[in-house]
Design a protein around this motif. Structure first.
Motif, PDB file in Angstrom:
ATOM      1  N   THR A  24       0.837  -1.209   0.000  1.00  0.00           N
ATOM      2  CA  THR A  24       0.000   0.000   0.000  1.00  0.00           C
ATOM      3  C   THR A  24       0.867   1.252   0.000  1.00  0.00           C
ATOM      4  O   THR A  24       0.592   2.193  -0.740  1.00  0.00           O
ATOM      5  CB  THR A  24      -0.970  -0.004   1.203  1.00  0.00           C
ATOM      6  N   GLU A  25       1.926   1.261   0.801  1.00  0.00           N
ATOM      7  CA  GLU A  25       2.813   2.425   0.841  1.00  0.00           C
ATOM      8  C   GLU A  25       3.550   2.598  -0.480  1.00  0.00           C
ATOM      9  O   GLU A  25       3.726   3.709  -0.973  1.00  0.00           O
ATOM     10  CB  GLU A  25       3.808   2.319   1.999  1.00  0.00           C
ATOM     11  N   ARG A  26       3.992   1.507  -1.076  1.00  0.00           N
ATOM     12  CA  ARG A  26       4.667   1.610  -2.373  1.00  0.00           C
ATOM     13  C   ARG A  26       3.708   2.133  -3.432  1.00  0.00           C
ATOM     14  O   ARG A  26       4.090   2.948  -4.283  1.00  0.00           O
ATOM     15  CB  ARG A  26       5.266   0.252  -2.767  1.00  0.00           C
ATOM     16  N   ARG A  27       2.476   1.701  -3.397  1.00  0.00           N
ATOM     17  CA  ARG A  27       1.473   2.213  -4.330  1.00  0.00           C
ATOM     18  C   ARG A  27       1.227   3.702  -4.084  1.00  0.00           C
ATOM     19  O   ARG A  27       1.127   4.481  -5.031  1.00  0.00           O
ATOM     20  CB  ARG A  27       0.159   1.449  -4.172  1.00  0.00           C
ATOM     21  N   ARG A  28       1.114   4.089  -2.816  1.00  0.00           N
ATOM     22  CA  ARG A  28       0.890   5.501  -2.493  1.00  0.00           C
ATOM     23  C   ARG A  28       2.020   6.366  -3.041  1.00  0.00           C
ATOM     24  O   ARG A  28       1.785   7.392  -3.673  1.00  0.00           O
ATOM     25  CB  ARG A  28       0.771   5.707  -0.976  1.00  0.00           C
ATOM     26  N   ARG A  29       3.238   5.935  -2.826  1.00  0.00           N
ATOM     27  CA  ARG A  29       4.390   6.695  -3.302  1.00  0.00           C
ATOM     28  C   ARG A  29       4.391   6.786  -4.831  1.00  0.00           C
ATOM     29  O   ARG A  29       4.661   7.849  -5.384  1.00  0.00           O
ATOM     30  CB  ARG A  29       5.685   6.058  -2.805  1.00  0.00           C
ATOM     31  N   THR A  30       4.100   5.680  -5.488  1.00  0.00           N
ATOM     32  CA  THR A  30       4.048   5.674  -6.948  1.00  0.00           C
ATOM     33  C   THR A  30       2.979   6.626  -7.464  1.00  0.00           C
ATOM     34  O   THR A  30       3.229   7.436  -8.369  1.00  0.00           O
ATOM     35  CB  THR A  30       3.769   4.244  -7.469  1.00  0.00           C
ATOM     36  N   LEU A  31       1.797   6.538  -6.883  1.00  0.00           N
ATOM     37  CA  LEU A  31       0.696   7.395  -7.329  1.00  0.00           C
ATOM     38  C   LEU A  31       0.976   8.871  -7.035  1.00  0.00           C
ATOM     39  O   LEU A  31       0.617   9.735  -7.831  1.00  0.00           O
ATOM     40  CB  LEU A  31      -0.621   6.946  -6.689  1.00  0.00           C
ATOM     41  N   ALA A  32       1.645   9.159  -5.917  1.00  0.00           N
ATOM     42  CA  ALA A  32       1.984  10.549  -5.593  1.00  0.00           C
ATOM     43  C   ALA A  32       2.945  11.127  -6.638  1.00  0.00           C
ATOM     44  O   ALA A  32       2.757  12.258  -7.107  1.00  0.00           O
ATOM     45  CB  ALA A  32       2.592  10.639  -4.192  1.00  0.00           C
ATOM     46  N   LEU A  33       3.959  10.355  -7.027  1.00  0.00           N
ATOM     47  CA  LEU A  33       4.893  10.822  -8.060  1.00  0.00           C
ATOM     48  C   LEU A  33       4.196  10.961  -9.412  1.00  0.00           C
ATOM     49  O   LEU A  33       4.415  11.924 -10.142  1.00  0.00           O
ATOM     50  CB  LEU A  33       6.085   9.869  -8.185  1.00  0.00           C
ATOM     51  N   TRP A  34       3.359  10.000  -9.733  1.00  0.00           N
ATOM     52  CA  TRP A  34       2.641  10.025 -11.006  1.00  0.00           C
ATOM     53  C   TRP A  34       1.683  11.214 -11.056  1.00  0.00           C
ATOM     54  O   TRP A  34       1.598  11.919 -12.064  1.00  0.00           O
ATOM     55  CB  TRP A  34       1.898   8.709 -11.188  1.00  0.00           C
ATOM     56  N   ARG A  35       1.006  11.458  -9.945  1.00  0.00           N
ATOM     57  CA  ARG A  35       0.074  12.590  -9.892  1.00  0.00           C
ATOM     58  C   ARG A  35       0.815  13.917 -10.066  1.00  0.00           C
ATOM     59  O   ARG A  35       0.345  14.817 -10.763  1.00  0.00           O
ATOM     60  CB  ARG A  35      -0.695  12.562  -8.581  1.00  0.00           C
ATOM     61  N   GLU A  36       1.973  14.047  -9.433  1.00  0.00           N
ATOM     62  CA  GLU A  36       2.758  15.270  -9.584  1.00  0.00           C
ATOM     63  C   GLU A  36       3.200  15.451 -11.032  1.00  0.00           C
ATOM     64  O   GLU A  36       3.196  16.560 -11.567  1.00  0.00           O
ATOM     65  CB  GLU A  36       3.966  15.256  -8.641  1.00  0.00           C
ATOM     66  N   ASP A  37       3.582  14.370 -11.685  1.00  0.00           N
ATOM     67  CA  ASP A  37       3.964  14.416 -13.087  1.00  0.00           C
ATOM     68  C   ASP A  37       2.793  14.916 -13.940  1.00  0.00           C
ATOM     69  O   ASP A  37       2.965  15.780 -14.813  1.00  0.00           O
ATOM     70  CB  ASP A  37       4.422  13.028 -13.536  1.00  0.00           C
ATOM     71  N   MET A  38       1.616  14.403 -13.680  1.00  0.00           N
ATOM     72  CA  MET A  38       0.439  14.818 -14.449  1.00  0.00           C
ATOM     73  C   MET A  38       0.016  16.253 -14.107  1.00  0.00           C
ATOM     74  O   MET A  38      -0.493  16.976 -14.955  1.00  0.00           O
ATOM     75  CB  MET A  38      -0.729  13.856 -14.220  1.00  0.00           C
ATOM     76  N   ARG A  39       0.263  16.674 -12.860  1.00  0.00           N
ATOM     77  CA  ARG A  39      -0.012  18.067 -12.498  1.00  0.00           C
ATOM     78  C   ARG A  39       0.898  18.994 -13.297  1.00  0.00           C
ATOM     79  O   ARG A  39       0.456  20.016 -13.830  1.00  0.00           O
ATOM     80  CB  ARG A  39       0.190  18.281 -10.990  1.00  0.00           C
ATOM     81  N   ASN A  40       2.167  18.612 -13.428  1.00  0.00           N
ATOM     82  CA  ASN A  40       3.105  19.396 -14.243  1.00  0.00           C
ATOM     83  C   ASN A  40       2.672  19.401 -15.700  1.00  0.00           C
ATOM     84  O   ASN A  40       2.766  20.412 -16.387  1.00  0.00           O
ATOM     85  CB  ASN A  40       4.521  18.853 -14.119  1.00  0.00           C
TER      86      ASN A  40
END
Length: 174
Positions: A24-40
């Motif tokens: 769950t934590e690895r997924r959270r970290r992945t999604l947080a980075l991916w979301r930031e990429d898409m925000r950019n």
């Protein structure tokens, strides 16, 4: 960006993702980075008035998709905050047995060079020539101080090896 700084940042992000205590934590970290990429990406699309082609999604729509995916995995969107590169690098450095301050210091200097900041020239360069160009002006030629830059290369390599080790553990566990 300086190749070592860019590589270090990417390897650190991967080590950081795989260093999560559970799936769950690895997924959270992945999604947080991916979301930031898409925000950019969304910011870039707004700056350029870009619209994806037929059937494509905007960065904002991708951000929403990521939030929806997180919720479907039981991960609250509130914990998908923007990961700070410096913190990610610190945690990854510690995970790899490196001194976090030393790693972030080298990364910041290389990043400063890459972004055209003035201060790295004062901290991580060495003068090779100086010419008087006026009564109280000098033109100086500087080069990167290899003795200061070399540790960044070693740290990058250590993070790559740690990433490889972490990946092997995760790959063989499934």
């Amino acid at each position: 960006m300086d190749p070592d700084a860019g590589a270090l940042e990417n390897f650190a992000a991967a080590v950081w993702i795989l260093g999560g205590n559970d799936r769950t934590e690895r997924r959270r970290r992945t999604l947080a980075l991916w979301r930031e990429d898409m925000r950019n990406r969304a910011q870039h699309e707004e700056d350029t008035d870009h619209q994806p082609g037929p059937g494509g999604k905007t960065g904002r729509e991708r951000c929403q998709d990521i939030a929806d995916l997180a919720l479907s995995l039981g991960i609250p969107t509130a914990v998908l905050s923007k990961p700070e590169a410096g913190k990610v690098i610190e945690e990854a450095a510690e995970d790899a047995g490196l001194k976090a301050r030393e790693v972030t210091a080298g990364w910041r200097a290389a990043s400063g060079f890459a972004h055209g900041r003035y201060w790295p020239n004062l901290r991580a360069s060495m003068p090779i020539d100086a010419v008087r160009s006026g009564p109280d002006h000098y033109l100086m030629a500087l080069v990167i101080d290899e003795e200061q830059h070399r540790p960044l290369t070693r740290h990058t390599r250590t993070l790559l090896h740690r990433l490889h080790d972490r990946y092997q553990v995760r790959a063989t566990a499934h």
